[in-house]
Design a protein around this motif. Sequence first.
Motif, PDB file in Angstrom:
ATOM      1  N   GLY A  66      47.360  26.210  44.298  1.00 37.46           N
ATOM      2  CA  GLY A  66      48.373  26.651  45.408  1.00 37.46           C
ATOM      3  C   GLY A  66      49.152  27.640  44.969  1.00 37.46           C
ATOM      4  O   GLY A  66      49.650  28.650  45.607  1.00 37.46           O
ATOM      5  N   VAL A  67      49.793  27.653  43.513  1.00 39.32           N
ATOM      6  CA  VAL A  67      50.662  28.897  43.194  1.00 39.32           C
ATOM      7  C   VAL A  67      49.847  30.198  43.006  1.00 39.32           C
ATOM      8  O   VAL A  67      50.299  31.305  43.512  1.00 39.32           O
ATOM      9  CB  VAL A  67      51.398  28.314  41.770  1.00 39.32           C
ATOM     10  N   LEU A  68      48.794  30.306  42.428  1.00 38.74           N
ATOM     11  CA  LEU A  68      47.964  31.480  42.281  1.00 38.74           C
ATOM     12  C   LEU A  68      47.456  31.928  43.468  1.00 38.74           C
ATOM     13  O   LEU A  68      47.408  33.263  43.689  1.00 38.74           O
ATOM     14  CB  LEU A  68      46.741  31.002  41.367  1.00 38.74           C
ATOM     15  N   SER A  69      47.114  31.082  44.470  1.00 39.04           N
ATOM     16  CA  SER A  69      46.711  31.518  45.926  1.00 39.04           C
ATOM     17  C   SER A  69      47.603  32.470  46.406  1.00 39.04           C
ATOM     18  O   SER A  69      47.468  33.038  47.455  1.00 39.04           O
ATOM     19  CB  SER A  69      46.273  30.565  46.740  1.00 39.04           C
ATOM     20  N   LYS A  70      48.925  32.286  46.218  1.00 36.23           N
ATOM     21  CA  LYS A  70      50.009  33.246  46.740  1.00 36.23           C
ATOM     22  C   LYS A  70      50.007  34.653  46.428  1.00 36.23           C
ATOM     23  O   LYS A  70      50.611  35.518  46.893  1.00 36.23           O
ATOM     24  CB  LYS A  70      51.313  32.333  46.546  1.00 36.23           C
ATOM     25  N   HIS A  71      49.537  34.794  45.179  1.00 34.33           N
ATOM     26  CA  HIS A  71      49.619  36.098  44.594  1.00 34.33           C
ATOM     27  C   HIS A  71      48.043  36.831  44.043  1.00 34.33           C
ATOM     28  O   HIS A  71      48.183  38.178  43.900  1.00 34.33           O
ATOM     29  CB  HIS A  71      50.270  35.881  43.164  1.00 34.33           C
ATOM     30  N   ALA A  72      46.923  35.896  44.174  1.00 31.16           N
ATOM     31  CA  ALA A  72      45.834  36.465  43.604  1.00 31.16           C
ATOM     32  C   ALA A  72      44.692  36.093  44.434  1.00 31.16           C
ATOM     33  O   ALA A  72      44.489  35.071  45.028  1.00 31.16           O
ATOM     34  CB  ALA A  72      45.452  36.070  42.181  1.00 31.16           C
ATOM     35  N   TRP A  73      43.564  37.011  44.483  1.00 31.63           N
ATOM     36  CA  TRP A  73      42.337  36.572  45.183  1.00 31.63           C
ATOM     37  C   TRP A  73      41.463  36.430  44.089  1.00 31.63           C
ATOM     38  O   TRP A  73      41.041  37.228  43.067  1.00 31.63           O
ATOM     39  CB  TRP A  73      41.830  37.921  45.926  1.00 31.63           C
ATOM     40  N   PHE A  74      40.743  35.269  44.178  1.00 30.56           N
ATOM     41  CA  PHE A  74      39.757  34.812  43.396  1.00 30.56           C
ATOM     42  C   PHE A  74      38.755  33.973  44.065  1.00 30.56           C
ATOM     43  O   PHE A  74      38.773  33.713  45.110  1.00 30.56           O
ATOM     44  CB  PHE A  74      40.500  33.922  41.962  1.00 30.56           C
ATOM     45  N   ARG A  75      37.730  33.363  43.257  1.00 31.76           N
ATOM     46  CA  ARG A  75      36.746  32.810  43.793  1.00 31.76           C
ATOM     47  C   ARG A  75      37.021  31.622  44.936  1.00 31.76           C
ATOM     48  O   ARG A  75      36.368  31.675  45.977  1.00 31.76           O
ATOM     49  CB  ARG A  75      35.723  32.251  42.888  1.00 31.76           C
ATOM     50  N   GLU A  76      38.048  30.958  44.617  1.00 26.24           N
ATOM     51  CA  GLU A  76      38.292  29.796  45.206  1.00 26.24           C
ATOM     52  C   GLU A  76      39.071  30.089  46.851  1.00 26.24           C
ATOM     53  O   GLU A  76      39.197  29.408  47.608  1.00 26.24           O
ATOM     54  CB  GLU A  76      39.088  28.612  44.769  1.00 26.24           C
ATOM     55  N   ASN A  77      39.558  31.317  46.903  1.00 27.20           N
ATOM     56  CA  ASN A  77      40.263  31.646  48.042  1.00 27.20           C
ATOM     57  C   ASN A  77      39.795  33.001  48.549  1.00 27.20           C
ATOM     58  O   ASN A  77      40.456  33.583  49.673  1.00 27.20           O
ATOM     59  CB  ASN A  77      41.974  31.730  47.878  1.00 27.20           C
ATOM     60  N   SER A  78      39.025  33.960  47.880  1.00 25.01           N
ATOM     61  CA  SER A  78      38.687  35.262  48.607  1.00 25.01           C
ATOM     62  C   SER A  78      37.696  35.337  49.669  1.00 25.01           C
ATOM     63  O   SER A  78      37.621  36.362  50.089  1.00 25.01           O
ATOM     64  CB  SER A  78      38.113  35.872  47.192  1.00 25.01           C
ATOM     65  N   GLY A  79      37.075  34.204  49.838  1.00 18.27           N
ATOM     66  CA  GLY A  79      35.879  33.960  50.812  1.00 18.27           C
ATOM     67  C   GLY A  79      34.726  35.134  50.466  1.00 18.27           C
ATOM     68  O   GLY A  79      33.959  35.605  51.393  1.00 18.27           O
ATOM     69  N   GLY A  80      34.511  35.494  49.064  1.00 18.12           N
ATOM     70  CA  GLY A  80      33.547  36.218  48.498  1.00 18.12           C
ATOM     71  C   GLY A  80      33.579  37.639  48.713  1.00 18.12           C
ATOM     72  O   GLY A  80      32.622  38.320  49.092  1.00 18.12           O
TER      73      GLY A  80
END
Length: 176
Positions: A66-80
């Motif tokens: 939850g915290v990281l998703s506010k600041h960074a795009w990575f595998r779990e939130n980038s949509g590939g």
Amino acid sequence: FLQGTRAEDGTLEAEYDYVDRVKILSPGQDIYKAVGYRLPTSAEHEYVLKTGSTSKELNRFDVGIGVLSKHAWFRENSGGTTHPVAELNPLILGGKDFYDMQGNVAEWRNDRYGRDSTGEFIGGKDPQGPKTGTERVVGGACWFTTITGVYPVYQIHYEPGHRDRNTGFRLVRTLK
């Protein structure tokens, strides 16, 4: 880049718009005296990450999604895929916003990559990094890195000619 020019000796020239030229001068090979823009060092990048607002949360290895998703795009939130800069929250340092300091694309750093005779990474003693070595540091995670791989000190290294869709760059300018 134009033939016969090198960043190491302060003669790097790049063509711009087929008319103008950008020249990066670094007297005495001291990047902090560079005229114009340059790549940041790993030490500079890490400083922003460790001192920017909310970085206490982002700096831990056990940071939550939850915290990281506010600041960074990575595998779990980038949509590939990669994303345009500044779609997520910035880190704030000295009233300035720093976007996408982790995730989205890994970034070229000014540092050379080197190891000592014991195999330890050289670079922690000199903020400009090792003086020798052919490979350059690429730091940070990218859009396909898992959450466990997104942390400030993550670094890889490539030969300067390496290109891929997961690696980009950020420019900085030394203030006088």
